[in-house]
Design an enzyme around this catalytic site. Sequence first.
Site, PDB file in Angstrom:
ATOM      1  N   SER A  43      28.512  32.857  -7.868  1.00 38.73           N
ATOM      2  CA  SER A  43      29.169  31.922  -6.953  1.00 38.73           C
ATOM      3  C   SER A  43      29.633  32.667  -5.717  1.00 38.73           C
ATOM      4  O   SER A  43      29.960  33.856  -5.780  1.00 38.73           O
ATOM      5  CB  SER A  43      30.375  31.289  -7.635  1.00 38.73           C
ATOM      6  OG  SER A  43      31.394  32.259  -7.732  1.00 38.73           O
ATOM      7  N   LYS A  44      29.686  31.945  -4.618  1.00 42.24           N
ATOM      8  CA  LYS A  44      30.038  32.611  -3.365  1.00 42.24           C
ATOM      9  C   LYS A  44      31.479  33.085  -3.349  1.00 42.24           C
ATOM     10  O   LYS A  44      31.857  33.870  -2.496  1.00 42.24           O
ATOM     11  CB  LYS A  44      29.713  31.715  -2.174  1.00 42.24           C
ATOM     12  CG  LYS A  44      30.474  30.429  -2.117  1.00 42.24           C
ATOM     13  CD  LYS A  44      30.051  29.652  -0.880  1.00 42.24           C
ATOM     14  CE  LYS A  44      30.697  28.285  -0.891  1.00 42.24           C
ATOM     15  NZ  LYS A  44      30.074  27.348   0.014  1.00 42.24           N
ATOM     16  N   ARG A  45      32.272  32.607  -4.291  1.00 39.06           N
ATOM     17  CA  ARG A  45      33.656  33.095  -4.360  1.00 39.06           C
ATOM     18  C   ARG A  45      33.668  34.570  -4.782  1.00 39.06           C
ATOM     19  O   ARG A  45      34.606  35.295  -4.519  1.00 39.06           O
ATOM     20  CB  ARG A  45      34.493  32.307  -5.363  1.00 39.06           C
ATOM     21  CG  ARG A  45      34.383  30.819  -5.226  1.00 39.06           C
ATOM     22  CD  ARG A  45      35.706  30.108  -4.960  1.00 39.06           C
ATOM     23  NE  ARG A  45      35.433  28.786  -4.426  1.00 39.06           N
ATOM     24  CZ  ARG A  45      35.375  28.483  -3.140  1.00 39.06           C
ATOM     25  NH1 ARG A  45      35.605  29.420  -2.231  1.00 39.06           N
ATOM     26  NH2 ARG A  45      35.095  27.268  -2.726  1.00 39.06           N
ATOM     27  N   ARG A  47      37.628  39.042   2.316  1.00 36.92           N
ATOM     28  CA  ARG A  47      37.833  39.401   0.919  1.00 36.92           C
ATOM     29  C   ARG A  47      38.073  40.891   0.748  1.00 36.92           C
ATOM     30  O   ARG A  47      38.922  41.308  -0.028  1.00 36.92           O
ATOM     31  CB  ARG A  47      36.625  38.957   0.111  1.00 36.92           C
ATOM     32  CG  ARG A  47      37.117  38.288  -1.126  1.00 36.92           C
ATOM     33  CD  ARG A  47      36.017  37.909  -2.009  1.00 36.92           C
ATOM     34  NE  ARG A  47      35.678  36.527  -1.792  1.00 36.92           N
ATOM     35  CZ  ARG A  47      34.445  36.072  -1.803  1.00 36.92           C
ATOM     36  NH1 ARG A  47      33.433  36.875  -1.951  1.00 36.92           N
ATOM     37  NH2 ARG A  47      34.228  34.800  -1.655  1.00 36.92           N
TER      38      ARG A  47
END
Length: 494
Positions: free
Chosen positions: A253-255, A469
């Site tokens: 997932s892009k998270r 991030r």
Amino acid sequence: MSEIRTRIAPSPTGDPHVGTAYIALFNRCFAHNRKGKFILRIEDTDQTRSTGQSEQDILAALRWLGLDWDEGPDMGGDYGPYRQSERSAIYSNHIETLLQKEKAFHCFCSSERLDKVRLQQMEAKQQPGYDGHCLALSKEAVQEKLDAGEKHVIRMKIPDSGECVFTDLLRGEVHINWEQIDMQVLIKSDGLPTYHFANVVDDHLMAITHVIRGEEWINSVPKHVLLYEYFEWEPPVFCHMPLLRNPDKSKLSKRKNPTSINYYRAMGYLPQALVNYLGMMGWTMPTGVEKFSMDEMTNALSLERISLGGPIFDIEKLDWLNGKYIREDLSDEEFIAEFANWAFQSEKVEAIVPLLKQRVERFSDVVSLGQFFISAGVQVSVESFQHKSLDKDACLKILQFSLWHLESVGNWQRDSIEGKLQELANSLEIKIRDFLFPLFVAVTGKAVSISVIESISIIGLDITRARIRSAMAVLGGISKKVAKNLEKEYKQLS
Ligand code: GLU
């Protein structure tokens, strides 16, 4: 035997995903291994989420990877149109057939009623699903409602007991109880088909022989095989590929990991290395070699040898492989050409030059000022985030909130990005100058540089996300508990 035909059927609702390329690769290699055709079909029946831009981006990304197709919306073919939004008449004809055979029925239930039913089912710990209310309507009653123009959907009938048994190429026989299967809506109230209906009709009409797709669709197969049965069509061979996973085994997932093909392109990976890497997901060459071309994979591929253990998409391994390609396959001349091609992509350079030109006195200043546009990341430390009125937690909060807020920018342009960030600063009651400080540092590596909003608009959401991030990690990250609280606070803001 008839010609082997496979397809990739992306929904144009976002960035081109590495998962789409992974599935496309196996479909393409398999079809070409058998001298068949690989088709690209655009599944854009969800008109609220599909965009022309996303379709173009997906086509461009697949083409960049060399995953081109034999038939598709841009080039036509004998089985077109290849865009579902252009096939409405076909779906209307086919739903008529099912209605006549009494395999599908009109449903006039309001969403309030459906919500209530669902709630009751959940309370009674039953499988939530449509309760069959409108099946009891007489033909006359249905006609009356239709004549009165009542809003409705069309659903498929499902057996109420027994099990559906089908074969998946990688798993053998799969058994799923019909009780678990909902009376799927086939035609929505806007008259457009759902994925399930359009997908089956198109796979049949496009003479698809093998449906090779992600494992998340396996629970939909009973609905699909039932539709084939209702139409008296022969179903294709089903092969559900294992899902790509993050290094912590969760679904990619892009998270946690960049998932957009555009990110890997912007970071300077070679398309052949990325394709090779995707080919290693679930597949090993019979000889065990790790570096192989798409042609070599095409020659060697047999679907039966795909392994179902969740393949991990690990960027460190991809980096290693990409480095190997650069060292082993590129002559110095080719390196220069490929590097220049990547670094001086015209659109990006055109956007950056006016910003640099205003600020440099010598060409040699260009590198220090502009390096953050093309480097993999920026070097920052806790000290970089020292600020007169924002402490570490305030910086973390601004970064996290900005990331969430940027995710919702529909049109990735300077003005919309600025509008979004301004809106957030206002709701947090922080002066925009202070608010932008942590973003400046995270994105450009410096406290003062080229306008951060301008910069974000050029480097794109994927790289911005990665930088935010990594800045958050430098600042110590946020615990699950803090993240939960922040999420609550953020939801209240919006
Ligand atoms: N449109 C579906 C998707 O976006 C296609 C799934 C399938 O291949 O059947 O994944």
